[in-house]
Design an enzyme around this catalytic site. Structure first.
Site, PDB file in Angstrom:
ATOM      1  N   CYS A  72       0.680  -1.145   0.148  1.00 48.15           N
ATOM      2  CA  CYS A  72      -0.038   0.135  -0.074  1.00 48.15           C
ATOM      3  C   CYS A  72       0.806   1.135  -0.044  1.00 48.15           C
ATOM      4  CB  CYS A  72      -0.734  -0.140   1.251  1.00 48.15           C
ATOM      5  SG  CYS A  72      -1.756  -1.595   1.585  1.00 48.15           S
TER       6      CYS A  72
HETATM    7  C1  BEZ Z   1       0.331  -5.105   2.189  1.00 47.37           C
HETATM    8  O1  BEZ Z   1      -0.223  -4.193   1.399  1.00 47.37           O
HETATM    9  O2  BEZ Z   1       1.618  -4.906   1.875  1.00 47.37           O
HETATM   10  C2  BEZ Z   1       0.172  -5.736   3.223  1.00 47.37           C
HETATM   11  C3  BEZ Z   1      -1.502  -5.693   3.735  1.00 47.37           C
HETATM   12  C4  BEZ Z   1      -1.867  -6.203   4.777  1.00 47.37           C
HETATM   13  C5  BEZ Z   1      -1.075  -7.220   5.285  1.00 47.37           C
HETATM   14  C6  BEZ Z   1       0.222  -7.168   5.261  1.00 47.37           C
HETATM   15  C7  BEZ Z   1       0.585  -6.468   3.901  1.00 47.37           C
END
Ligand code: BEZ
Length: 159
Positions: free
Chosen positions: A49
């Site tokens: 994200c």
């Molecule tokens: C990520 O976007 O990398 C992510 C999202 C939720 C949990 C772990 C990683």
């Protein structure tokens, strides 16, 4: 049931961070009379994200607006303090509204829940991207596991 093209956005209250602290914004305020590009992420400050999803919308904000998008919004099941801090960290400025769905009211009403209990993250929202015209979904994509269909670049190509 998961929200789909043609559906009306559910009426719920969300939150944003302002200079005076958290403030409520209703989905009616956010979506009425506007074309909104909204994307949802499983968590603020998480690797994909922060490194790809949010930066893609910041970098393509002007191009999305040139294609008729009035508002770009990033939603996560986090509180307004976290979303405000993440927006500052990512230098979103006024390009992307950082929307807190702290109690997952929007996520649940739209059927976009993601169960990350086993990983200690609780209930989150799926990685999604929607274009919403005056409160009605015109397109929605959901990424499960990978990050492909919900990028700013994909949305730009479809507008
Ligand atoms: C990520 O976007 O990398 C992510 C999202 C939720 C949990 C772990 C990683």
């Amino acid at each position: 049931m998961t929200i789909k093209a043609g559906d009306k956005i559910p009426s719920v209250d969300l939150a944003i961070m302002t200079d005076d602290g958290p403030d409520t914004i209703s989905t009616d305020d956010l979506f009425s009379g506007k074309k909104v590009a909204i994307f949802g992420v499983p968590g603020a400050f998480t690797p994909t994200c922060s490194a790809k999803h949010l930066p893609g919308f910041v970098n393509n904000a002007d191009a999305l607006k040139a294609k008729g998008v009035d508002t770009i919004a990033c939603l996560s099941v986090n509180d307004a303090f976290v979303m405000g801090a993440w927006g500052k960290d990512q230098n979103v400025g006024d390009k992307v509204m950082m929307i807190a769905d702290g109690s997952a009211d929007f996520t649940k009403a739209a059927g976009l829940e993601l169960d990350l209990m086993a990983r200690g993250l609780g209930l989150r929202c799926q990685r999604f991207a929607m274009v919403v015209d005056n409160g009605v979904v015109s397109s929605i994509h959901i990424d499960e596991g990978t990050f492909e269909k919900t990028s700013a670049e994909t949305m730009l190509g479809e507008l």
